[in-house]
Design a protein around this motif. Structure first.
Motif, short mmCIF file in Angstrom:
data_model
loop_
_atom_site.label_atom_id
_atom_site.label_comp_id
_atom_site.label_asym_id
_atom_site.label_seq_id
_atom_site.Cartn_x
_atom_site.Cartn_y
_atom_site.Cartn_z
N PHE A 185 0.84 -1.21 0.00
CA PHE A 185 0.00 0.00 0.00
C PHE A 185 0.87 1.25 0.00
O PHE A 185 0.62 2.19 -0.76
CB PHE A 185 -0.93 0.01 1.21
CG PHE A 185 -1.79 1.24 1.29
CD1 PHE A 185 -2.88 1.40 0.45
CD2 PHE A 185 -1.50 2.25 2.21
CE1 PHE A 185 -3.67 2.54 0.52
CE2 PHE A 185 -2.29 3.39 2.28
CZ PHE A 185 -3.38 3.53 1.43
N SER A 186 1.91 1.26 0.83
CA SER A 186 2.80 2.41 0.92
C SER A 186 3.50 2.66 -0.42
O SER A 186 3.56 3.80 -0.90
CB SER A 186 3.84 2.20 2.03
OG SER A 186 4.80 3.23 2.02
N ILE A 187 4.02 1.60 -1.03
CA ILE A 187 4.72 1.74 -2.29
C ILE A 187 3.76 2.14 -3.40
O ILE A 187 4.10 2.92 -4.29
CB ILE A 187 5.47 0.44 -2.65
CG1 ILE A 187 6.66 0.26 -1.70
CG2 ILE A 187 5.94 0.44 -4.09
CD1 ILE A 187 7.45 -0.98 -1.90
N ALA A 188 2.52 1.62 -3.34
CA ALA A 188 1.52 1.99 -4.34
C ALA A 188 1.25 3.49 -4.31
O ALA A 188 1.15 4.14 -5.36
CB ALA A 188 0.22 1.22 -4.09
N ILE A 189 1.15 4.05 -3.10
CA ILE A 189 0.94 5.50 -2.97
C ILE A 189 2.12 6.26 -3.56
O ILE A 189 1.96 7.26 -4.28
CB ILE A 189 0.74 5.90 -1.49
CG1 ILE A 189 -0.54 5.27 -0.93
CG2 ILE A 189 0.71 7.41 -1.33
CD1 ILE A 189 -1.80 5.75 -1.61
N GLN A 190 3.33 5.80 -3.29
CA GLN A 190 4.53 6.46 -3.81
C GLN A 190 4.54 6.45 -5.34
O GLN A 190 4.80 7.47 -5.99
CB GLN A 190 5.78 5.75 -3.29
CG GLN A 190 5.97 5.89 -1.78
CD GLN A 190 7.19 5.11 -1.29
OE1 GLN A 190 8.11 4.88 -2.04
NE2 GLN A 190 7.17 4.71 -0.04
N LEU A 191 4.24 5.28 -5.92
CA LEU A 191 4.25 5.17 -7.37
C LEU A 191 3.15 5.99 -8.02
O LEU A 191 3.32 6.55 -9.11
CB LEU A 191 4.11 3.70 -7.79
CG LEU A 191 5.29 2.78 -7.41
CD1 LEU A 191 5.03 1.37 -7.91
CD2 LEU A 191 6.60 3.31 -7.97
N ILE A 192 2.00 6.10 -7.35
CA ILE A 192 0.90 6.93 -7.87
C ILE A 192 1.32 8.40 -7.90
O ILE A 192 1.07 9.11 -8.88
CB ILE A 192 -0.36 6.74 -7.01
CG1 ILE A 192 -0.98 5.36 -7.27
CG2 ILE A 192 -1.41 7.83 -7.31
CD1 ILE A 192 -2.11 5.01 -6.33
N LEU A 193 1.97 8.86 -6.84
CA LEU A 193 2.43 10.25 -6.79
C LEU A 193 3.48 10.52 -7.87
O LEU A 193 3.45 11.54 -8.56
CB LEU A 193 3.00 10.57 -5.41
CG LEU A 193 2.00 10.57 -4.25
CD1 LEU A 193 2.73 10.79 -2.93
CD2 LEU A 193 0.94 11.64 -4.45
N ILE A 194 4.43 9.58 -8.01
CA ILE A 194 5.47 9.72 -9.03
C ILE A 194 4.84 9.76 -10.42
O ILE A 194 5.21 10.59 -11.27
CB ILE A 194 6.48 8.56 -8.92
CG1 ILE A 194 7.32 8.72 -7.64
CG2 ILE A 194 7.40 8.51 -10.14
CD1 ILE A 194 8.17 7.52 -7.31
N SER A 195 3.87 8.87 -10.65
CA SER A 195 3.21 8.80 -11.96
C SER A 195 2.41 10.06 -12.25
O SER A 195 2.43 10.57 -13.38
CB SER A 195 2.29 7.58 -12.02
OG SER A 195 3.00 6.38 -11.81
N ALA A 196 1.72 10.58 -11.23
CA ALA A 196 0.92 11.79 -11.42
C ALA A 196 1.79 12.98 -11.82
O ALA A 196 1.45 13.75 -12.72
CB ALA A 196 0.15 12.11 -10.14
N LEU A 197 2.94 13.12 -11.16
CA LEU A 197 3.85 14.21 -11.50
C LEU A 197 4.42 14.05 -12.91
O LEU A 197 4.56 15.02 -13.65
CB LEU A 197 4.99 14.28 -10.49
CG LEU A 197 4.68 14.96 -9.15
CD1 LEU A 197 5.86 14.82 -8.20
CD2 LEU A 197 4.34 16.43 -9.35
N ALA A 198 4.73 12.81 -13.29
CA ALA A 198 5.28 12.56 -14.63
C ALA A 198 4.26 12.88 -15.71
O ALA A 198 4.58 13.51 -16.73
CB ALA A 198 5.73 11.10 -14.74
N LEU A 199 3.01 12.48 -15.50
CA LEU A 199 1.95 12.77 -16.47
C LEU A 199 1.72 14.28 -16.57
O LEU A 199 1.53 14.82 -17.67
CB LEU A 199 0.66 12.06 -16.07
CG LEU A 199 0.69 10.53 -16.18
CD1 LEU A 199 -0.57 9.93 -15.56
CD2 LEU A 199 0.82 10.09 -17.64
N LEU A 200 1.75 14.95 -15.43
CA LEU A 200 1.58 16.41 -15.43
C LEU A 200 2.72 17.09 -16.16
O LEU A 200 2.50 18.03 -16.95
CB LEU A 200 1.50 16.91 -13.98
CG LEU A 200 1.37 18.45 -13.81
CD1 LEU A 200 0.09 18.95 -14.46
CD2 LEU A 200 1.42 18.82 -12.33
N ALA A 201 3.95 16.62 -15.94
CA ALA A 201 5.11 17.20 -16.61
C ALA A 201 5.00 17.04 -18.13
O ALA A 201 5.26 17.98 -18.89
CB ALA A 201 6.39 16.54 -16.10
N GLY A 202 4.60 15.84 -18.58
CA GLY A 202 4.43 15.62 -20.01
C GLY A 202 3.36 16.51 -20.61
O GLY A 202 3.53 17.03 -21.73
#
Length: 409
Positions: free
Chosen positions: A314-331
């Protein structure tokens, strides 16, 4: 006069752009490579158990020494870079007898920097060829370096922790520590391979006319060479190829599985080679029986996991979601900037499918790898996910914006 001004503006514009890109790269390197900068020529200290050594060793040499057999599998870049360090040191000693430690450290650091510059350079060149635009290559390169420098993720973490959720102090402290580690965790030299691998995979898929015409031995050699840089790269390329052919032709390309044969061959040869490294020295603290079977058993991660196998999902899932959200926003943001600075740049359906296939394979492989959570890996291995998602978000946003402009006109 106007022609003269125009001729001056162009080189000035590109000169300032490349200067900014280099400064951005230096900033990124400093933020994500603190250990290699503060311990130049003493890379063995990362193993902690060998603090009493007095000789200098580069991060590449440390990798080749197989102090932990798993790292032996990631030797492709180390073979090239350590060879360059050895050659440079030897030639330098021709002009000056007995190089000082500082001089040897300088050679180690400059080759390490050259390796990182090359990986980023390959990324920019591949993006330029993928989208047929130098401006897009520089935009995506600079955008990624800023994103991966850690600042956006760190700021987002502070905002989320500061929200009125009535969190306990221990939870807040753990969250702050996690955000700091994800944002500024040191990257090892082979992590930079993601910069080159991801756009090159998309570029190859988009440019090769027919993947069926590639011979088995070519797939084998590709798998062998790619595996030497990172064992996870071959499954990513294999999955990307299968997804791309399925999307394009609704077929499965069985030839591509020859990539795994190349990887297996590399693994067996590298396992055999361990008997010629430090691990086979009875006087080394890393000594163990270097039989082929024993080494193969040791080609597994020995890093401590976070509690039970599923305790930290669960903890890692939250981390990966945050990382993914920032990457999508950057793109998305980079695509908006691209549209307004250089005008529409058409992206073909084949290129779009190649990017989608590569992104699916990278995100899938990295996400599945965290079903067995390893606490030190999250901030590093998510690097590939960020790179793939930024390119994906950029390409699909660009296509959408261009289609809207076409409809409007």
């Amino acid at each position: 006069m106007s022609l003269l001004v125009s001729e001056i503006k162009r080189p000035l514009y590109w000169g300032l752009t490349w200067i900014f890109t280099f400064i951005n790269f230096i900033t990124f390197t400093v933020s994500r490579n603190e250990f290699w900068l503060t311990h130049p020529g003493q890379a063995w200290l990362a193993a902690s158990a060998t603090e009493d050594r007095t000789y200098i060793a580069s991060e590449f040499e440390r990798n080749l020494s197989c102090y932990a057999p798993l790292t032996c599998l990631r030797s492709g870049g180390a073979f090239l870079s350590q060879g360059l360090i050895t050659l440079s040191t030897t030639l330098s000693e021709v002009t000056r007898i007995d190089l000082t430690i500082d001089q040897k450290i300088f050679i180690i650091m400059i080759v390490g920097l050259a390796w990182r510059i090359m990986c980023i350079g390959v990324f920019i060149v591949a993006i330029v060829k993928l989208f047929n635009s130098v401006q897009i290559g520089l935009l995506l390169g600079n955008g990624l370096l800023f994103l991966l420098s850690g600042l956006p993720l760190r700021r987002l973490g502070r905002i989320l922790v500061g929200l009125p959720f009535d969190l306990s102090e221990s939870t807040i402290n753990r969250a702050n520590e996690a955000f700091a580690h994800m944002a500024f965790g040191d990257l090892v030299f082979y992590d930079f391979g993601f910069f080159a691998l991801i756009p090159l995979t998309a570029l190859a898929l988009s440019k090769i006319t027919n993947l069926q015409t590639i011979r088995l031995w070519q797939y084998f050699i590709t798998g062998f060479l790619i595996a030497s840089f990172y064992e996870a790269f071959v499954p990513i390329i294999l999955l990307a190829t299968i997804v791309f052919v399925w999307i394009s032709e609704n077929k499965i390309i069985f030839k591509a599985f020859m990539l795994l044969t190349g990887q297996i061959t590399w693994t067996l040869l590298r396992a055999f080679s361990v008997r010629f490294t430090e691990a086979s020295d009875p006087n080394s603290i890393y000594f163990f029986e270097t039989t082929l079977i024993n080494v193969m058993k040791s080609f597994r991660s020995t890093v401590s996991s976070l509690g039970s196998p599923f305790g930290s999902i669960f903890s890692i899932a939250i981390q990966l979601i945050l990382i993914s959200a920032l990457a999508l926003l950057a793109g998305f943001v980079i695509a908006q900037i691209s549209i307004y600075t250089q005008g529409p740049s058409q992206i073909t359906a084949k290129t779009s499918n190649a990017i989608l296939s590569t992104t699916v394979s990278v995100v899938g492989a990295i996400t599945l790898s965290f079903l067995r959570p390893i606490y030190v890996e999250t901030g590093r291995q998510s690097l590939g996910m960020s790179i793939a998602l930024v390119i994906f978000a950029f390409s699909y946003t660009q296509r959408y914006l261009i289609s809207r402009q076409t409809i409007t006109t």
